[in-house]
Write a protein that holds these residues in place. Structure first.
Motif, short mmCIF file in Angstrom:
data_model
loop_
_atom_site.label_atom_id
_atom_site.label_comp_id
_atom_site.label_asym_id
_atom_site.label_seq_id
_atom_site.Cartn_x
_atom_site.Cartn_y
_atom_site.Cartn_z
N ILE A 260 26.66 -14.03 35.17
CA ILE A 260 25.44 -13.28 35.47
C ILE A 260 24.47 -13.37 34.30
CG2 ILE A 260 24.52 -10.96 35.86
CD1 ILE A 260 27.10 -10.37 37.46
N ARG A 261 24.99 -13.20 33.10
CA ARG A 261 24.15 -13.27 31.90
C ARG A 261 23.56 -14.67 31.72
NH1 ARG A 261 26.37 -12.53 25.81
NH2 ARG A 261 24.43 -12.97 24.79
N TRP A 262 24.36 -15.70 31.96
CA TRP A 262 23.89 -17.08 31.83
C TRP A 262 22.80 -17.38 32.85
CZ3 TRP A 262 24.50 -21.13 35.42
CH2 TRP A 262 24.11 -22.38 34.95
N ARG A 263 22.97 -16.86 34.06
CA ARG A 263 21.99 -17.11 35.12
C ARG A 263 20.66 -16.42 34.83
NH1 ARG A 263 22.86 -18.74 40.73
NH2 ARG A 263 20.99 -18.18 41.87
N ARG A 264 20.68 -15.28 34.17
CA ARG A 264 19.45 -14.55 33.88
C ARG A 264 18.69 -15.16 32.70
NH1 ARG A 264 21.05 -8.17 34.51
NH2 ARG A 264 21.38 -8.26 36.75
N SER A 265 19.34 -15.94 31.87
CA SER A 265 18.66 -16.49 30.69
C SER A 265 17.89 -17.76 31.00
CB SER A 265 19.65 -16.77 29.60
OG SER A 265 20.57 -17.77 29.99
#
Length: 53
Positions: free
Chosen positions: A48-53
């Motif tokens: 999720i964090r990777w996708r938001r960056s």
């Protein structure tokens, strides 16, 4: 080949927990479940964090 003597029978009931390796049998499963659960939670939040960056 199976032994025909009756002296080596498997323990039942509370006698299962009579030796040290057997005492850690259930906590082993609990800790492996917790470790696997934490791994998947970490992987999901990392994705999720990777996708938001």
């Amino acid at each position: 080949m199976a032994s025909t003597t009756s002296g080596d029978s498997l323990p039942t009931g509370s006698k299962i927990f009579s030796t040290i390796p057997d005492v850690f049998f259930i906590p082993e499963f609990v800790m492996s479940y917790v470790a696997t659960l934490l791994y998947f939670i970490h992987a999901i939040f990392s994705a999720i964090r990777w996708r938001r960056s």
